[in-house]
Design a protein around this motif. Sequence first.
Motif, PDB file in Angstrom:
ATOM      1  N   ASP A   1       1.858  -1.729   4.808  1.00 13.16           N
ATOM      2  CA  ASP A   1       1.185  -0.220   4.612  1.00 13.16           C
ATOM      3  C   ASP A   1       2.201   0.646   4.905  1.00 13.16           C
ATOM      4  OD1 ASP A   1      -0.477   1.769   4.756  1.00 13.16           O
ATOM      5  OD2 ASP A   1      -1.715   1.345   6.206  1.00 13.16           O
ATOM      6  N   THR A   2       2.631   1.081   3.706  1.00  8.72           N
ATOM      7  CA  THR A   2       4.003   2.405   3.891  1.00  8.72           C
ATOM      8  C   THR A   2       3.134   3.686   3.730  1.00  8.72           C
ATOM      9  OG1 THR A   2       4.182   2.499   1.480  1.00  8.72           O
ATOM     10  CG2 THR A   2       5.117   0.608   2.562  1.00  8.72           C
ATOM     11  N   ILE A   3       1.992   4.059   3.752  1.00  4.02           N
ATOM     12  CA  ILE A   3       1.360   5.306   3.389  1.00  4.02           C
ATOM     13  C   ILE A   3       1.465   6.138   4.676  1.00  4.02           C
ATOM     14  CG2 ILE A   3      -0.711   6.288   3.117  1.00  4.02           C
ATOM     15  CD1 ILE A   3      -1.694   3.858   1.706  1.00  4.02           C
ATOM     16  N   SER A   4       2.079   7.247   4.535  1.00  2.00           N
ATOM     17  CA  SER A   4       2.247   8.271   5.595  1.00  2.00           C
ATOM     18  C   SER A   4       1.317   9.418   5.724  1.00  2.00           C
ATOM     19  CB  SER A   4       3.691   8.821   5.450  1.00  2.00           C
ATOM     20  OG  SER A   4       3.777   9.703   4.130  1.00  2.00           O
TER      21      SER A   4
ATOM     22  N   HIS B   1      -5.636   7.606   5.642  1.00  5.14           N
ATOM     23  CA  HIS B   1      -6.169   6.544   4.683  1.00  5.14           C
ATOM     24  C   HIS B   1      -6.948   5.835   5.590  1.00  5.14           C
ATOM     25  CE1 HIS B   1      -2.272   4.717   6.080  1.00  5.14           C
ATOM     26  NE2 HIS B   1      -2.871   3.583   5.531  1.00  5.14           N
TER      27      HIS B   1
ATOM     28  N   SER C   1      -2.462   1.553  -4.628  1.00  2.00           N
ATOM     29  CA  SER C   1      -2.428   3.104  -4.426  1.00  2.00           C
ATOM     30  C   SER C   1      -3.567   4.049  -5.085  1.00  2.00           C
ATOM     31  CB  SER C   1      -1.148   3.254  -5.789  1.00  2.00           C
ATOM     32  OG  SER C   1      -0.922   4.774  -5.720  1.00  2.00           O
ATOM     33  N   SER C   2      -3.584   5.119  -4.608  1.00  2.00           N
ATOM     34  CA  SER C   2      -4.437   6.031  -5.007  1.00  2.00           C
ATOM     35  C   SER C   2      -4.203   6.850  -6.136  1.00  2.00           C
ATOM     36  CB  SER C   2      -4.792   7.021  -3.571  1.00  2.00           C
ATOM     37  OG  SER C   2      -3.629   7.633  -3.480  1.00  2.00           O
TER      38      SER C   2
ATOM     39  N   SER D   1       4.586  14.162  -3.154  1.00  2.00           N
ATOM     40  CA  SER D   1       5.124  12.855  -3.859  1.00  2.00           C
ATOM     41  C   SER D   1       5.659  13.013  -5.341  1.00  2.00           C
ATOM     42  CB  SER D   1       3.772  11.971  -3.933  1.00  2.00           C
ATOM     43  OG  SER D   1       3.392  11.879  -2.469  1.00  2.00           O
TER      44      SER D   1
ATOM     45  N   ALA E   1       0.692  -1.225   0.015  1.00  2.00           N
ATOM     46  CA  ALA E   1       0.051  -0.105  -0.022  1.00  2.00           C
ATOM     47  C   ALA E   1       1.050   1.249  -0.004  1.00  2.00           C
ATOM     48  CB  ALA E   1      -0.905  -0.059   1.370  1.00  2.00           C
ATOM     49  N   GLY E   2       0.900   1.951  -1.135  1.00  2.00           N
ATOM     50  CA  GLY E   2       1.709   3.141  -1.369  1.00  2.00           C
ATOM     51  C   GLY E   2       2.845   2.881  -2.059  1.00  2.00           C
TER      52      GLY E   2
ATOM     53  N   GLY F   1       4.272   2.860   7.583  1.00  2.00           N
ATOM     54  CA  GLY F   1       3.942   4.505   7.342  1.00  2.00           C
ATOM     55  C   GLY F   1       3.514   5.150   8.778  1.00  2.00           C
TER      56      GLY F   1
END
Length: 360
Positions: A253-256, A259, A214-215, A343, A190-191, A278
Motif C-alpha cells: 500500500d503506497t497511498i499517501s 483511503h 487505483s482510484s 498527482s 495500491a497507488g 505510504g
Amino acid sequence: MATNYEDQHPNKAFGWAAHDSSGLLSPFPFSRRENGVDDVAVKILFCGVCHSDLHALKNEWGVTRYPLIPGHEVVGLVTKVGANVEKFKAGDRVGVGVIVGSCMKCEACNQDLENYCDKLIFTYNSVDWDGTNAFGGYSDSIVVHQRYVLRFPDNLPADKGAPLLCAGITVYSPMKYYGMTEPGKHLGVAGLGGLGHVAVKIGKAFGLKVTVISSSPGKEADAIDCLGADAFLPTSDPAKVQAAMGSIDYIIDTISAVHSLPLLLSLLKLNGKLVAVGLPNKPLDLPIFPLVLKRRLIGGSDFGGIKETEEMLEFCAKHGIAADVEVIKMDEINTALERLAKSDVKYRFVIDVANSVSPK
C-alpha cells in the motif's frame, strides 16, 4: 573557547530552501561542515522529488524545522574523502538516501537496519552530527559519513536511478522482509505514483503476477502497457472490486492520502498480507474482523538500511529497473511541487542539480 561557526562550516554551499509552511522554495546560501576523517564530500548531480518532501515543506506532519532544504534521493560524484575512507575515492559515482547518521551501536544498527535506529539522522529536517540543522539534496553539495554513502552501479542512469534511493528501497525492503517475492504469487500495488510504479517493476522482476489497484481509471493503460502490470483494478468500480475479492496474496500500500483499508483487506486471500509504506497525514480506520476471519496480516515498513539499499540498487541494475522521471531545473521546483500535490507527474520529478543550482 567556543568554536567559531565558520571554522566548523567552512565549505560554502547553495541550495533552495523553504522558510515557512507555505512550502515555497527560494535560493538559499549556506555552509557545509569540513570533511572529517570518516566523511565523503559529494557534488550533487541529480536529486529526486519525493512526496515526503512535500509533506515536510508544508509541515503536514507537524515536525518541520525551518529553514528546510529537502531532498533525499541524491546521486553525485565524490569530490573529497577523509583519511579513514577506503570504500570511496574522488570521482566515484555514489548515492545518498534518506539518512546520513545513526548511533552505529544499537541492536538495529548492528543488524544493518540503521533506518530503525532511535538516534537516526535524516538527510534533511534533522539535527546533524554537530547539532545544526541537516540540509538535504536540493543543493549543490553534501558531506556525509562514509557509512551512509552508497555505491551507485555504473549501469544505472543517474537521473532515473535517483528515486530508487527512497522509492525503490521503500518497496523492495518490505517485499523481502514479509516474503512477498515467491514467483507466481499475486501482488497488488495500491497507488500508482512514485513508489507504486517502481513496486510494479520490482514485483515483475521477482516473478509475481502484479495488479495495480487505483482510484484513477485513466492510469490503466500506463499500468499495463508501459509498466508491465498484468491487471488493473479501479476501486471506483464496485463490480470489479467485488469480483476481485479474496484473489490477491499480497498488497503493498503506497497511498499517501486517506483511503479505505477495509477495501484493500477484502481483496486478500486467506493468510494474505497488506503492508503499508505510504504515509497519510491522518489516521486510517482498521477493522479487526477482516483480519481475524481470514488470518490476514497487516504490517508496515520504513525504507531500508544501507546494506539492503545497496542490494536493491544491484538488483535494479541487474534487471534494468529505474524510475520513470520528468527531469526539471531547480527554478521549476515550486511548479513541480504544485503538480505533485495533484498527482500530475509520471512518475517522479528529478532535479538536474548540477546544471541548475548555482548562486544568482
